[in-house]
Design an enzyme around this catalytic site. Structure first.
Site, mmCIF file in Angstrom:
data_model
loop_
_atom_site.group_PDB
_atom_site.id
_atom_site.type_symbol
_atom_site.label_atom_id
_atom_site.label_comp_id
_atom_site.label_asym_id
_atom_site.label_seq_id
_atom_site.Cartn_x
_atom_site.Cartn_y
_atom_site.Cartn_z
ATOM 1 N N GLU A 1 34.358 35.312 18.882
ATOM 2 C CA GLU A 1 34.009 35.959 17.620
ATOM 3 C C GLU A 1 33.618 37.425 17.843
ATOM 4 O O GLU A 1 33.048 37.779 18.880
ATOM 5 C CB GLU A 1 32.847 35.214 16.963
ATOM 6 C CG GLU A 1 33.236 33.785 16.591
ATOM 7 C CD GLU A 1 32.219 33.074 15.717
ATOM 8 O OE1 GLU A 1 32.636 32.504 14.706
ATOM 9 O OE2 GLU A 1 31.021 33.072 16.057
ATOM 10 N N CYS B 1 30.287 44.540 17.044
ATOM 11 C CA CYS B 1 29.618 43.731 18.057
ATOM 12 C C CYS B 1 30.694 42.928 18.797
ATOM 13 O O CYS B 1 31.366 42.082 18.204
ATOM 14 C CB CYS B 1 28.607 42.818 17.361
ATOM 15 S SG CYS B 1 27.727 41.752 18.489
ATOM 16 N N CYS C 1 29.129 31.218 27.645
ATOM 17 C CA CYS C 1 28.206 31.970 28.512
ATOM 18 C C CYS C 1 27.736 31.037 29.619
ATOM 19 O O CYS C 1 27.534 29.847 29.383
ATOM 20 C CB CYS C 1 27.008 32.466 27.694
ATOM 21 S SG CYS C 1 25.967 33.648 28.574
ATOM 22 N N CYS D 1 20.098 30.667 27.506
ATOM 23 C CA CYS D 1 18.863 31.097 26.838
ATOM 24 C C CYS D 1 18.596 30.104 25.709
ATOM 25 O O CYS D 1 19.494 29.804 24.918
ATOM 26 C CB CYS D 1 19.004 32.521 26.324
ATOM 27 S SG CYS D 1 19.433 33.659 27.658
ATOM 28 N N CYS E 1 19.509 30.712 21.909
ATOM 29 C CA CYS E 1 20.798 31.349 21.604
ATOM 30 C C CYS E 1 21.903 30.302 21.422
ATOM 31 O O CYS E 1 22.094 29.441 22.278
ATOM 32 C CB CYS E 1 21.156 32.303 22.747
ATOM 33 S SG CYS E 1 22.799 33.017 22.587
ATOM 34 N N CYS F 1 22.809 37.966 15.165
ATOM 35 C CA CYS F 1 22.523 37.912 16.607
ATOM 36 C C CYS F 1 22.294 36.486 17.065
ATOM 37 O O CYS F 1 21.468 35.780 16.479
ATOM 38 C CB CYS F 1 21.220 38.627 16.928
ATOM 39 S SG CYS F 1 21.263 40.361 16.761
HETATM 40 N N1 SAH Z 1 24.275 38.171 26.737
HETATM 41 C C1 SAH Z 1 23.768 39.442 26.354
HETATM 42 C C2 SAH Z 1 24.379 40.001 25.094
HETATM 43 C C3 SAH Z 1 24.607 39.064 23.921
HETATM 44 S S1 SAH Z 1 23.269 38.441 22.981
HETATM 45 C C4 SAH Z 1 22.276 39.381 26.217
HETATM 46 O O1 SAH Z 1 21.719 38.295 26.238
HETATM 47 O O2 SAH Z 1 21.672 40.459 26.125
HETATM 48 C C5 SAH Z 1 22.737 39.702 21.844
HETATM 49 C C6 SAH Z 1 21.233 39.635 21.513
HETATM 50 O O3 SAH Z 1 20.920 38.573 20.579
HETATM 51 C C7 SAH Z 1 20.400 39.358 22.743
HETATM 52 O O4 SAH Z 1 19.265 40.172 22.763
HETATM 53 C C8 SAH Z 1 20.006 37.925 22.526
HETATM 54 O O5 SAH Z 1 18.890 37.582 23.280
HETATM 55 C C9 SAH Z 1 19.781 37.882 21.038
HETATM 56 N N2 SAH Z 1 19.769 36.522 20.482
HETATM 57 C C10 SAH Z 1 20.309 35.411 21.005
HETATM 58 N N3 SAH Z 1 20.096 34.347 20.186
HETATM 59 C C11 SAH Z 1 19.388 34.808 19.132
HETATM 60 C C12 SAH Z 1 18.900 34.210 17.924
HETATM 61 N N4 SAH Z 1 19.105 32.928 17.679
HETATM 62 N N5 SAH Z 1 18.238 34.979 17.044
HETATM 63 C C13 SAH Z 1 18.070 36.301 17.291
HETATM 64 N N6 SAH Z 1 18.524 36.930 18.387
HETATM 65 C C14 SAH Z 1 19.187 36.205 19.301
HETATM 66 FE FE1 SF4 Z 2 24.216 34.249 27.102
HETATM 67 FE FE2 SF4 Z 2 23.019 34.056 24.697
HETATM 68 FE FE3 SF4 Z 2 21.524 34.335 26.901
HETATM 69 FE FE4 SF4 Z 2 22.983 36.431 26.001
HETATM 70 S S1 SF4 Z 2 21.275 35.438 24.935
HETATM 71 S S2 SF4 Z 2 22.821 35.682 28.142
HETATM 72 S S3 SF4 Z 2 24.802 35.316 25.205
HETATM 73 S S4 SF4 Z 2 22.873 32.556 26.437
#
Ligand code: SAH
Ligand code: SF4
Length: 409
Positions: A120, A133, A140, A144, A147, A388
């Site tokens: 996406e 974006c 991934c 996290c 996420c 995000c």
């Molecule tokens: N993998 C990279 C880039 C993609 S994520 C990273 O982790 O930085 C883009 C941003 O969205 C990151 O800061 C991530 O931590 C945040 N993010 C992930 N899940 C989220 C959620 N459910 N609500 C708000 N932000 C989120």
């Molecule tokens: Fe991967 Fe989501 Fe963690 Fe970014 S925030 S490193 S996309 S699992």
């Protein structure tokens, strides 16, 4: 609003897939491909390389036949040997707030028999800018806990051409190439900033953030090649100050990112104590806060004019106390930084809640008083799951046995 586009269901074209794709090759690689596959001498390879570069990235051409300053015979040879491929658009959704999300599909560049993968990409228009974006991986490797992408096992890295393909396809759809037409379908694009500015002022896409699916620093070489092309002056020509790479903290690649790519850095911090960050952002177990902060302090080019962005997701009763805010300020002391507070975006199956607005305001206030800009990121595109951390696709990793069966065919 969802739009399903027919060509997504086109069958694979094994013949075509064997041609080399020129999208994503550096200038040097492009010349080398022209020399080795078309037998051009150095001078001609250089000239044709520049012409192709301009057609691909400046004009957004996908058909060799439109390259009017290249003779017909040469155009034919190019078309027989190379591809200018872009992803297929499986769907395009437009949020009530004008945010646009595409589901893009790619065939495997090396083996067309493997099932295609999907990712996406999101376009976020604001009054004075338009941000794309971009995803770097299908799924991934990291997990996290807040996420949605983290629940999708890594299927594969995207190539440089596939990363750039998102930018090219979005520019096409938004009428951003010379002579292009803006869509007239309810999605917004930023207003032009008046006459007298540079061409860039009227673009729909003014900024690119590597904040889509995947961890860009676990696909370093491809991300680097794609971003160097996106920022090359005679190509897509986005200023490096308008490109931001976000990482969860892959420490060994932070310094090379600044030195070799030179884009703006964002760090997904989310917690200020190792015990909590170990749970929220598990890569912290490998690269704890002490190492991460040292790498950020040493980021090449860091200055008050080029600050690092810290992303901090607001999770109710998890990381949102006054003590957390004060510790955040202490941790960042001396670093030219801005702090992006992101209200948690929910997704099906998550156990987290978003902090209340009052809590977020109080947290922001503590950080602000300490002298840091701490804007609260307005959630965009939640209704179409484009915000995000909400991105995910259905693509699954094949079992080894199935993959081998397909690749040995
Ligand atoms: N993998 C990279 C880039 C993609 S994520 C990273 O982790 O930085 C883009 C941003 O969205 C990151 O800061 C991530 O931590 C945040 N993010 C992930 N899940 C989220 C959620 N459910 N609500 C708000 N932000 C989120
Ligand atoms: Fe991967 Fe989501 Fe963690 Fe970014 S925030 S490193 S996309 S699992």
């Amino acid at each position: 609003m969802a739009l399903n586009l027919d060509h997504a269901s086109q069958p694979a074209r094994p013949q075509a897939q064997r041609r080399t794709s020129l999208v994503g090759l550096s200038k040097h690689e492009l010349r080398t491909a022209l020399a080795s596959e078309l037998g051009l001498d150095e001078r001609e390879a250089k000239m044709r390389g520049s012409q192709l570069w301009n057609w691909i990235y400046h004009h957004g051409v996908t058909d060799f036949d439109r390259m009017s300053n290249i003779q017909k015979g040469v155009r034919q040879k190019l078309a027989d040997t190379f591809l200018l491929d872009r992803p297929e658009i499986v769907s395009e959704q437009i949020s009530v707030d004008g945010t646009r999300k595409w589901l893009f599909r790619y065939r495997d560049p090396k083996n067309p028999l493997l099932p295609p993968v999907e990712i996406e990409t999101v376009y976020i228009p604001e009054s004075d800018r338009g941000t794309l974006c971009v995803s770097s991986q299908v799924g991934c490797t990291l997990t996290c806990s807040f996420c949605h992408t983290g629940t999708q096992t890594l299927v594969r890295n995207l190539t440089a051409g596939e990363i750039l393909g998102q930018v090219l396809m979005a520019r096409e759809r938004l009428g951003d190439f010379p002579g292009g037409v803006r869509p007239d379908d309810g999605g917004l694009v930023p207003a032009p900033r008046g006459s007298g500015g540079s061409e860039g002022d009227n673009r729909a896409i003014t900024n690119v953030v590597m904040m889509g699916m995947g961890e860009p620093l676990y696909n370093y070489d491809n991300v680097k090649n794609a971003l160097l092309i996106a920022s090359a002056e005679d190509g897509i020509s986005l200023s490096k100050r308008r490109i931001t790479l976000s990482t969860s903290g892959v420490v060994p690649y932070i310094e090379p990112t600044g030195r070799e790519i030179g884009v703006m850095l964002a760090i997904s911090l989310h917690a200020v104590r190792d015990d909590l960050r170990d749970m929220l952002v598990p890569i912290n177990k490998k690269y704890p806060l002490k190492d991460l902060m040292a790498a950020i302090r040493a980021y090449p080019g860091l200055s008050n004019a080029r600050r690092v962005t810290f992303e901090y997701v607001m999770l109710r009763d998890i990381n949102d106390s006054d003590a957390d805010a004060r510790e955040l300020v202490r941790l960042l002391s001396g670093i030219p930084a801005k702090i992006n507070l992101i209200p948690f975006n929910p997704w099906p199956g998550t156990n987290y809640d978003c902090s209340s607005s009052a809590r977020i305001e109080k947290f922001a206030d503590i950080v602000n008083r300490a002298g840091y800009a701490s804007p609260v990121r307005t959630p965009r595109g939640r209704d179409i799951f484009a915000a995000c951390g909400q991105l995910k696709s259905e693509t699954e990793r094949l079992k080894k046995k199935d993959r081998e069966a397909l690749t040995s065919a």
